[in-house]
Design an enzyme around this catalytic site. Structure first.
Site, PDB file in Angstrom:
ATOM      1  N   ASP A  76       0.823  -1.207   0.000  1.00  0.00           N
ATOM      2  CA  ASP A  76       0.000   0.000   0.000  1.00  0.00           C
ATOM      3  C   ASP A  76       0.856   1.256   0.000  1.00  0.00           C
ATOM      4  OD1 ASP A  76       0.797  -0.657   2.697  1.00  0.00           O
ATOM      5  OD2 ASP A  76      -0.597   0.877   3.406  1.00  0.00           O
ATOM      6  N   GLU A 169       0.211  -1.237   5.622  1.00  0.00           N
ATOM      7  CA  GLU A 169       1.259  -0.793   6.544  1.00  0.00           C
ATOM      8  C   GLU A 169       1.103   0.678   6.877  1.00  0.00           C
ATOM      9  OE1 GLU A 169       5.201   0.959   7.678  1.00  0.00           O
ATOM     10  OE2 GLU A 169       3.897   1.434   5.979  1.00  0.00           O
TER      11      GLU A 169
END
Length: 399
Positions: A76, A169
């Site tokens: 991400d 994350e």
């Protein structure tokens, strides 16, 4: 595929995470990107690579060794700024000048003085309209390049290798559904962060706080001795906290209390803080400062109601590595073999590796050559990314 070509392919895909979402992963784009990564891993020879039910991508390279090293990067990108950069700006053999982006914004050396250390490097800048996505697609492509080498030079490694590309994350959920059992590693390394000449085995202890103020709304024309303005109460609460203990006035090992959100009206106001400190006891002191501010503001505003919620988020992983320095010695040896300078710096933030370490898999962090992340001025050094591939090659030998 060349490292730069794979990187451009991956950063063109917007994989922003969303902290408002309750799904895992928080965005479907991460599922789609994970499918691409699995396909690409199969193509380079990691035929057992797969995506699990939570979107995490795992793969294993069995070389018949006694121990396994793990490599981890996240898929991400930060929700601070839109991703999907399709027109990055390449600068070969950077000479130290300011860089103008397609948006007209200028990446100025005076604002980012570390750029002076990158003279001679090949750099790739965002277009100014998007995140570049080097955090952490730089880590992903470094792992790909290393694994391609490893599969062609199996006799050059002292270890088996496992890989994992995690989700979410950037919103603090990376380890939420991470599986140590699926990883099958003895020691792992996150590849995330800035200069490759810095490694990390310590990070902030982290907590978050939500403070809700309940006031009393009446017509302002008849408000005397009746109105309780929750907005003013929230401002007073923040003013009771140390003015020097904020991110813009702290560095290195100095912790902070960061006012992150402020929303409300006369009747109800909610403010949110993040609390950070490398020292666990000092983090507890910061929580006490919030409790003290609550008591003071209740005395100032008769009839006000205040709810203070404090939640611990993650812990500093330093105590583990102080007890297990042999893992850091592996890093030291790899850098020495690569003829590279190295210093250990404290992470002024969190890392998936901190939580993963406390899950039972030791996991310090290595840099990837991504700079000024989470905004329009982000750029990467391909020179550093290529060098990190070489460091990983030596890490594979560093018994």
């Amino acid at each position: 595929m060349e490292l730069i070509d794979r990187f451009k392919k991956y950063i063109a895909i917007d994989t922003i995470s969303n902290e408002e979402s309750e799904t895992i992963p928080s965005t479907s784009a991460q599922i789609d990107f994970g499918k691409i990564l699995v396909k690409d891993l199969h193509e380079i020879g990691v035929t057992n690579a797969y995506q699990d039910e939570y979107g995490y991508v795992y793969g294993y390279i069995d070389l018949g060794k006694d121990k396994t090293l793990g490599l981890i990067s996240h898929m991400d990108t930060a929700p601070d700024f839109v991703g999907g950069c399709k027109n990055p700006k390449f600068v070969k053999d950077y000479s130290g000048e300011d860089i103008e982006l397609d948006s007209g914004d200028i990446v100025k050396v005076k604002d980012f003085p570390f750029m002076k250390e990158l003279v001679g490097d090949d750099l790739l800048f965002t277009d100014g309209y998007h995140l570049l996505g080097g955090d952490d697609k730089a880590g992903i492509v470094i792992i790909f390049k290393f694994i391609e080498y490893l599969l062609k030079n199996k006799d050059k490694s002292s270890y088996n290798f496992s890989i994992c590309f995690t989700v979410d994350e950037e919103i603090g959920r990376g380890p939420m559904k991470f599986s140590v059992d699926k990883m099958k590693a003895d020691v792992a390394f996150t590849l995330d962060g800035e200069s490759i000449y810095e490694a990390n085995f310590e990070n902030f202890n982290a907590a978050s706080a939500k403070v809700t103020f309940y006031g009393r709304s009446v017509h302002p024309g008849s408000a005397k001795n009746v109105m309780i303005n929750s907005v003013l109460a929230a401002i007073a609460f923040n003013n009771y906290l140390p003015s020097e203990m904020i991110p813009s006035k702290t560095e290195n090992y100095e912790g902070f209390i960061h006012l992150d959100e402020f929303n409300g009206d006369v009747n109800k106001t909610v403010i949110k803080f993040i609390l950070r400190d490398h020292d666990e006891l000092l983090l507890e002191k910061k929580k006490e400062l919030l409790e003290s501010a609550k008591e003071k503001v209740l005395k100032d505003f008769d009839g006000l109601k205040v709810e203070l919620e404090i939640k611990d988020d993650y812990k500093n992983m330093a105590p583990y590595f102080i007890k297990h320095p042999e893992i850091l010695q592996m890093i030291n040896k790899a850098y020495l073999m690569s003829n590279c300078k190295l210093k250990y710096t404290p992470i002024r933030g969190g890392t998936d590796g901190a939580t993963i370490t406390y899950m039972g898999l030791p996991c310090p962090n290595l840099g990837v050559g991504d700079f000024s992340p989470h905004g329009k001025f982000e750029f990467v050094s391909f020179t550093q990314m290529e060098k990190m591939v070489e460091i990983l090659k030596n890490l594979a030998k560093a018994l």
